[in-house]
Design a protein around this motif. Structure first.
Motif, PDB file in Angstrom:
ATOM      1  N   PRO A   1     -19.091 -38.668 -11.712  1.00  0.00           N
ATOM      2  CA  PRO A   1     -20.217 -39.048 -10.869  1.00  0.00           C
ATOM      3  C   PRO A   1     -19.794 -39.976  -9.730  1.00  0.00           C
ATOM      4  N   GLY A   2     -20.771 -40.335  -8.891  1.00  0.00           N
ATOM      5  CA  GLY A   2     -20.479 -41.190  -7.739  1.00  0.00           C
ATOM      6  C   GLY A   2     -20.778 -42.639  -7.997  1.00  0.00           C
ATOM      7  N   THR A   3     -20.389 -43.143  -9.164  1.00  0.00           N
ATOM      8  CA  THR A   3     -20.734 -44.512  -9.547  1.00  0.00           C
ATOM      9  C   THR A   3     -19.587 -45.497  -9.346  1.00  0.00           C
ATOM     10  N   GLY A   4     -18.444 -45.017  -8.858  1.00  0.00           N
ATOM     11  CA  GLY A   4     -17.286 -45.895  -8.726  1.00  0.00           C
ATOM     12  C   GLY A   4     -16.795 -45.975  -7.296  1.00  0.00           C
ATOM     13  N   ILE A   5     -15.471 -46.134  -7.170  1.00  0.00           N
ATOM     14  CA  ILE A   5     -14.854 -46.235  -5.843  1.00  0.00           C
ATOM     15  C   ILE A   5     -15.006 -44.901  -5.117  1.00  0.00           C
ATOM     16  N   ALA A   6     -15.450 -44.955  -3.870  1.00  0.00           N
ATOM     17  CA  ALA A   6     -15.745 -43.747  -3.103  1.00  0.00           C
ATOM     18  C   ALA A   6     -14.455 -43.032  -2.712  1.00  0.00           C
ATOM     19  N   PRO A   7     -14.486 -41.709  -2.562  1.00  0.00           N
ATOM     20  CA  PRO A   7     -13.303 -40.942  -2.160  1.00  0.00           C
ATOM     21  C   PRO A   7     -12.667 -41.448  -0.869  1.00  0.00           C
ATOM     22  N   LYS A   8     -13.473 -41.955   0.065  1.00  0.00           N
ATOM     23  CA  LYS A   8     -12.938 -42.425   1.347  1.00  0.00           C
ATOM     24  C   LYS A   8     -11.991 -43.618   1.170  1.00  0.00           C
ATOM     25  N   ASP A   9     -12.095 -44.308   0.016  1.00  0.00           N
ATOM     26  CA  ASP A   9     -11.269 -45.496  -0.231  1.00  0.00           C
ATOM     27  C   ASP A   9     -10.044 -45.208  -1.086  1.00  0.00           C
ATOM     28  N   LEU A  10      -9.745 -43.935  -1.312  1.00  0.00           N
ATOM     29  CA  LEU A  10      -8.616 -43.587  -2.172  1.00  0.00           C
ATOM     30  C   LEU A  10      -7.314 -44.224  -1.696  1.00  0.00           C
ATOM     31  N   GLU A  11      -7.033 -44.123  -0.413  1.00  0.00           N
ATOM     32  CA  GLU A  11      -5.762 -44.644   0.101  1.00  0.00           C
ATOM     33  C   GLU A  11      -5.641 -46.146  -0.121  1.00  0.00           C
ATOM     34  N   GLN A  12      -6.765 -46.864  -0.154  1.00  0.00           N
ATOM     35  CA  GLN A  12      -6.717 -48.315  -0.312  1.00  0.00           C
ATOM     36  C   GLN A  12      -6.315 -48.744  -1.726  1.00  0.00           C
ATOM     37  N   ILE A  13      -6.555 -47.871  -2.719  1.00  0.00           N
ATOM     38  CA  ILE A  13      -6.261 -48.291  -4.090  1.00  0.00           C
ATOM     39  C   ILE A  13      -4.867 -47.877  -4.539  1.00  0.00           C
ATOM     40  N   LEU A  14      -4.213 -46.950  -3.845  1.00  0.00           N
ATOM     41  CA  LEU A  14      -2.865 -46.537  -4.241  1.00  0.00           C
ATOM     42  C   LEU A  14      -1.910 -47.713  -4.080  1.00  0.00           C
ATOM     43  N   GLY A  15      -1.129 -47.974  -5.115  1.00  0.00           N
ATOM     44  CA  GLY A  15      -0.182 -49.092  -5.108  1.00  0.00           C
ATOM     45  C   GLY A  15      -0.741 -50.359  -5.716  1.00  0.00           C
ATOM     46  N   LYS A  16      -2.064 -50.418  -5.939  1.00  0.00           N
ATOM     47  CA  LYS A  16      -2.626 -51.588  -6.602  1.00  0.00           C
ATOM     48  C   LYS A  16      -2.302 -51.521  -8.095  1.00  0.00           C
ATOM     49  N   ILE A  17      -2.441 -52.654  -8.798  1.00  0.00           N
ATOM     50  CA  ILE A  17      -2.060 -52.765 -10.198  1.00  0.00           C
ATOM     51  C   ILE A  17      -3.313 -52.775 -11.080  1.00  0.00           C
ATOM     52  N   ALA A  18      -3.240 -52.031 -12.172  1.00  0.00           N
ATOM     53  CA  ALA A  18      -4.354 -52.021 -13.122  1.00  0.00           C
ATOM     54  C   ALA A  18      -4.434 -53.346 -13.851  1.00  0.00           C
ATOM     55  N   ARG A  19      -5.598 -53.954 -13.837  1.00  0.00           N
ATOM     56  CA  ARG A  19      -5.789 -55.232 -14.511  1.00  0.00           C
ATOM     57  C   ARG A  19      -5.958 -55.055 -16.017  1.00  0.00           C
ATOM     58  N   ARG A  20      -6.391 -53.884 -16.437  1.00  0.00           N
ATOM     59  CA  ARG A  20      -6.595 -53.597 -17.856  1.00  0.00           C
ATOM     60  C   ARG A  20      -6.292 -52.125 -18.092  1.00  0.00           C
ATOM     61  N   ASP A  21      -6.250 -51.775 -19.364  1.00  0.00           N
ATOM     62  CA  ASP A  21      -6.016 -50.363 -19.668  1.00  0.00           C
ATOM     63  C   ASP A  21      -7.169 -49.515 -19.110  1.00  0.00           C
ATOM     64  N   ILE A  22      -6.784 -48.425 -18.456  1.00  0.00           N
ATOM     65  CA  ILE A  22      -7.773 -47.482 -17.899  1.00  0.00           C
ATOM     66  C   ILE A  22      -7.546 -46.148 -18.594  1.00  0.00           C
ATOM     67  N   ALA A  23      -8.567 -45.663 -19.267  1.00  0.00           N
ATOM     68  CA  ALA A  23      -8.442 -44.411 -20.010  1.00  0.00           C
ATOM     69  C   ALA A  23      -8.661 -43.206 -19.096  1.00  0.00           C
ATOM     70  N   ARG A  24      -8.040 -42.101 -19.502  1.00  0.00           N
ATOM     71  CA  ARG A  24      -8.249 -40.837 -18.793  1.00  0.00           C
ATOM     72  C   ARG A  24      -9.767 -40.530 -18.745  1.00  0.00           C
ATOM     73  N   GLY A  25     -10.281 -40.217 -17.544  1.00  0.00           N
ATOM     74  CA  GLY A  25     -11.696 -39.929 -17.380  1.00  0.00           C
ATOM     75  C   GLY A  25     -12.521 -41.124 -16.952  1.00  0.00           C
TER      76      GLY A  25
END
Length: 353
Positions: free
Chosen positions: A319-343
């Motif tokens: 769904p569209g409840t999270g980071i928008a597709p237009k911001d994809l490039e901004q999140i690449l290279g950032k570090i996960a603060r916690r475990d993120i599960a598939r999905g």
């Protein structure tokens, strides 16, 4: 198409208890005209049926055959035997019949008015305190009648069939010269019936320059062209009305029936409601769809805490409840603060600053 175009340009006009104009319910005029065939009892029945079917107003044609036409003038546009004089003599009503019809309309609560064809009939209708007047297309250039009607101060519904734009402008100027700015202009085609190819509904656009409510006097067979006019912003629809298309008379065969009027009323309300706002923004009713049908950046595999977000670890899904597709490039290279599960749908608080 602008909001002004959709609803009909110009300020509204008050006619009895009705407001005719932008953002108002469509003013539906059941044009009984001469379909009563000179029979007051038939006219009364038509008023009742029009009221029950949802008409805003019932309209007749108030004339004296002797003052309307010369003896030998031929009938035009309709199928009828004899001359215009023969036809109109058969359709005349007595003064008392007119008063009775107005009284019945008042009791029912449906607005009553008439196309007026001579100056003395203006005085007569004034004696009954009608709320507005209709000027037929054929009298758009009858400046003496325009002036007389305008001086009443009542709203004037002016049909514009057979006319040029310059002739409409001249008629409007005559009305305004008497201090009357209460008018509704109706696009009209004086063919009985009018074929859809001749309706030319876009001519309503030309009438909007006169800064008043614009509508359509419909002589087509059926109600679909009226509905199209409403969708194009007509504030008022005038349409011939009968209780039985098999009755004698020149207008019966293309007049709408009570069932058609009911359907026209129902559909007109839906169309006007559906026109809505011209401001392009999500409707309140779209909130859930917007949230669930739009897309977000999501994890396509498990991303442990402390791991860098890589392009192959994320995708674009509903769904569209999270980071928008237009911001994809901004999140690449950032570090996960916690475990993120598939999905999981990614949000900014999952990632390092």
């Amino acid at each position: 198409m602008s909001a002004e175009t959709m609803t009909g340009a110009g300020a509204g006009v008050s006619i009895g208890s009705h407001q005719v104009g932008p953002d108002q319910p469509v003013f539906l005029i059941a044009e009984i005209g001469i379909n009563h065939n000179g029979d007051p009892r038939l006219a009364e029945r038509m008023i009742r049926e029009a009221f029950l079917a949802g008409a805003s107003a019932v309209k007749f044609q108030c004339f004296s055959a002797e003052s309307l036409v010369v003896e030998k003038a031929g009938v035009y546009a309709v199928k009828a035997e004899g001359t215009q004089m023969d036809l109109f003599r058969r359709m005349e009503l007595s003064d008392q019949a007119w008063r009775d019809l107005k009284s019945l309309s008042d009791r029912l609560g449906v607005l009553f008015f008439a196309s007026v064809f001579s100056e003395d009939k203006v005085d007569f209708l004034e004696s009954m305190n009608v709320d507005c007047y209709k000027i037929a297309s054929g009298d758009l250039t009858y400046v003496q009648l325009l002036r007389k009607t305008a001086r009443t101060g009542k709203a004037i519904i002016l049909s514009t069939g057979m006319s040029t734009l310059d002739e409409v402008e001249e008629a409007v100027e005559v009305i305004e010269s008497e201090g009357n700015r209460q008018r509704v202009l109706l696009h009209c085609v004086n063919n009985y019936p009018t074929q859809p190819r001749d309706a030319h509904l876009r001519k309503m656009e030309a009438l909007r320059q006169f800064r008043c409510p614009v509508g359509f006097s419909d002589h087509t067979d059926g109600i679909e062209i009226s509905l199209a006019a409403i969708a194009m912003g007509a504030c008022a629809i005038e349409k011939h009305f009968t209780i039985d298309r098999a009755l004698p008379g020149p207008d019966q065969h293309f007049s709408m029936t009570p069932d058609q009027l009911r359907e026209l009323r129902r559909m007109a309300e839906n169309i006007r409601t559906a026109a809505g706002s011209a401001v392009k923004c999500p409707a309140d009713s779209e909130a859930e769809s917007r949230r669930l049908a739009r897309r977000s950046v999501v994890a396509v595999r498990n991303i442990p805490a402390g791991r860098e977000i890589s392009a192959d670890a994320v995708g674009i899904k509903r769904p569209g409840t999270g980071i928008a597709p237009k911001d994809l490039e901004q999140i690449l290279g950032k570090i996960a603060r916690r475990d993120i599960a598939r999905g999981d749908v990614l949000s900014w608080d999952m990632l390092s600053a």
